[in-house]
Design a protein around this motif. Structure first.
Motif, mmCIF file in Angstrom:
data_model
loop_
_atom_site.group_PDB
_atom_site.id
_atom_site.type_symbol
_atom_site.label_atom_id
_atom_site.label_comp_id
_atom_site.label_asym_id
_atom_site.label_seq_id
_atom_site.Cartn_x
_atom_site.Cartn_y
_atom_site.Cartn_z
ATOM 1 N N LEU A 163 0.832 -1.205 0.000
ATOM 2 C CA LEU A 163 0.000 0.000 0.000
ATOM 3 C C LEU A 163 0.863 1.250 0.000
ATOM 4 N N ARG A 164 1.924 1.261 0.806
ATOM 5 C CA ARG A 164 2.793 2.444 0.873
ATOM 6 C C ARG A 164 3.456 2.713 -0.474
ATOM 7 N N ALA A 165 3.935 1.643 -1.130
ATOM 8 C CA ALA A 165 4.568 1.826 -2.438
ATOM 9 C C ALA A 165 3.565 2.342 -3.468
ATOM 10 N N ARG A 207 1.679 7.002 -6.700
ATOM 11 C CA ARG A 207 0.641 7.921 -7.181
ATOM 12 C C ARG A 207 0.967 9.362 -6.794
ATOM 13 N N VAL A 208 1.340 9.569 -5.542
ATOM 14 C CA VAL A 208 1.602 10.922 -5.050
ATOM 15 C C VAL A 208 2.750 11.574 -5.819
ATOM 16 N N LEU A 209 3.852 10.861 -5.963
ATOM 17 C CA LEU A 209 5.030 11.447 -6.608
ATOM 18 C C LEU A 209 4.812 11.629 -8.111
ATOM 19 N N THR A 210 4.090 10.700 -8.747
ATOM 20 C CA THR A 210 3.811 10.861 -10.177
ATOM 21 C C THR A 210 2.928 12.073 -10.421
ATOM 22 N N VAL A 211 1.921 12.264 -9.563
ATOM 23 C CA VAL A 211 1.034 13.427 -9.695
ATOM 24 C C VAL A 211 1.823 14.716 -9.475
ATOM 25 N N THR A 264 11.563 5.060 -8.452
ATOM 26 C CA THR A 264 12.018 4.166 -7.385
ATOM 27 C C THR A 264 10.842 3.441 -6.738
ATOM 28 N N GLU A 265 9.752 4.178 -6.477
ATOM 29 C CA GLU A 265 8.579 3.558 -5.867
ATOM 30 C C GLU A 265 7.895 2.592 -6.837
ATOM 31 N N ARG A 266 7.919 2.908 -8.126
ATOM 32 C CA ARG A 266 7.329 1.991 -9.115
ATOM 33 C C ARG A 266 8.105 0.671 -9.145
ATOM 34 N N LEU A 275 7.063 -1.342 -6.291
ATOM 35 C CA LEU A 275 5.710 -1.849 -6.494
ATOM 36 C C LEU A 275 5.705 -3.098 -7.369
ATOM 37 N N GLU A 276 6.641 -3.183 -8.295
ATOM 38 C CA GLU A 276 6.697 -4.337 -9.185
ATOM 39 C C GLU A 276 6.952 -5.631 -8.426
ATOM 40 N N SER A 277 7.802 -5.559 -7.418
ATOM 41 C CA SER A 277 8.120 -6.770 -6.650
ATOM 42 C C SER A 277 7.227 -6.957 -5.427
ATOM 43 N N ALA A 278 6.328 -6.002 -5.190
ATOM 44 C CA ALA A 278 5.503 -6.058 -3.984
ATOM 45 C C ALA A 278 4.545 -7.257 -3.947
#
Length: 288
Positions: A144-146, A151-155, A236-238, A241-244
């Protein structure tokens, strides 16, 4: 936004940010990727959930079985010529009322409560509560954090790239984060930045935003490297998320085994106590 049961608040926030920044395509692609990740997580945890229901069913049904043994033994003493099939039939005749009137209703009640809880948490007005609860679940919290930070950083990157102020970027980032704790903190930070407060001071109260992200954003603002820094943070967050989904599935297995092992242990203890009580009761009947 007119269809909150279909499109969540965070989805609406992403679409608004994409529309205002001219980045609707990338925002839609990000949203599609996150829906795909959510589906992978759900599929990965499905075997654990099914296994849990099987364990719970037998943990309710089996431990009480020894409680009917004294009555069966008494019947056997009165019918010494009874066959094994007749004894099994007598066992079922004594167990059936307990099963039908107590055990099955108890299991049905648990299933109903689970369904009601999930239905409530799926409602739009409970989205913030759902997000906050998921943030406490091992494994799901990291996923959830990732997802939220992506979303936040992309926006924010898209809005700053389009020439928006940091206050405006934070407002839409708060919408994209949803009504959970992070979204509420970013919304308050946006109001403070719009009122003229420095970004670093305003973001200091957004504790759900990792310290490294906050400090990097502040450094980027001072150095005038907003776009490049925000883009790097989002990437970095994406990657996280890929391995999450795999991490969530593994954590779900481990936590599930621990919880269901505890349930099995309690059920075995209850069943063993019921067996001992039944053995003493049978012994008292045999002593005369």
């Amino acid at each position: 936004a007119r269809y909150p049961h279909i499109f969540s608040a965070s989805t609406v926030g992403l679409m608004r940010a994409g529309e205002r920044s001219g980045q609707l395509g990338p925002m839609s692609r990000l949203l599609a990727d996150q829906y795909r990740q959510d589906h992978r997580v759900w599929i990965g945890l499905l075997p654990t959930r099914l296994y849990g229901w099987v364990i719970l069913f037998f943990a309710i049904m089996v431990p009480t079985l020894p409680t009917v043994l004294p009555a069966v033994m008494e019947w056997t003493l009165l019918h010494p010529d009874a066959t094994s099939s007749e004894q099994l039939q007598q066992l079922w005749n004594n167990y059936e009322p307990l099963l039908v009137h107590k055990l099955l209703p108890l299991f049905a009640l648990i299933v109903l409560l689970d369904w009601v809880a999930r239905w409530v948490l799926r409602q739009p007005w409970a989205a913030g509560l759902r997000q906050d609860l998921l943030g406490l679940v091992p494994g799901a919290a990291g996923f959830l954090r990732a997802a939220l930070l992506t979303r936040v950083l992309t926006v924010m990157e898209a809005m700053v790239r389009s020439g928006a102020s940091y206050g405006q970027a934070l407002q839409l980032a708060a919408q994209a984060a949803g009504p959970g704790k992070l979204g509420r903190q970013l919304a308050r930070a946006a109001v403070r930045v719009e009122a003229g407060e420095p970004l670093g001071t305003a973001l200091a109260s957004a504790k759900s935003l990792p310290f490294t992200v906050r400090s990097t954003m502040l450094t980027a603002e001072q150095a005038g490297a907003h776009q490049r820094t925000l883009g790097r943070l989002a990437e970095t967050e994406r990657e996280k998320l890929e391995s999450a989904p795999k991490r969530v599935a593994i954590t779900g297995y481990v936590v599930g085994i621990a919880i269901f092992g505890l349930i099995t242990g309690v059920a075995l203890a209850i069943g063993y106590k019921a067996y001992l009580d039944a053995a003493f009761a049978i012994g008292e009947k045999l002593m005369p």
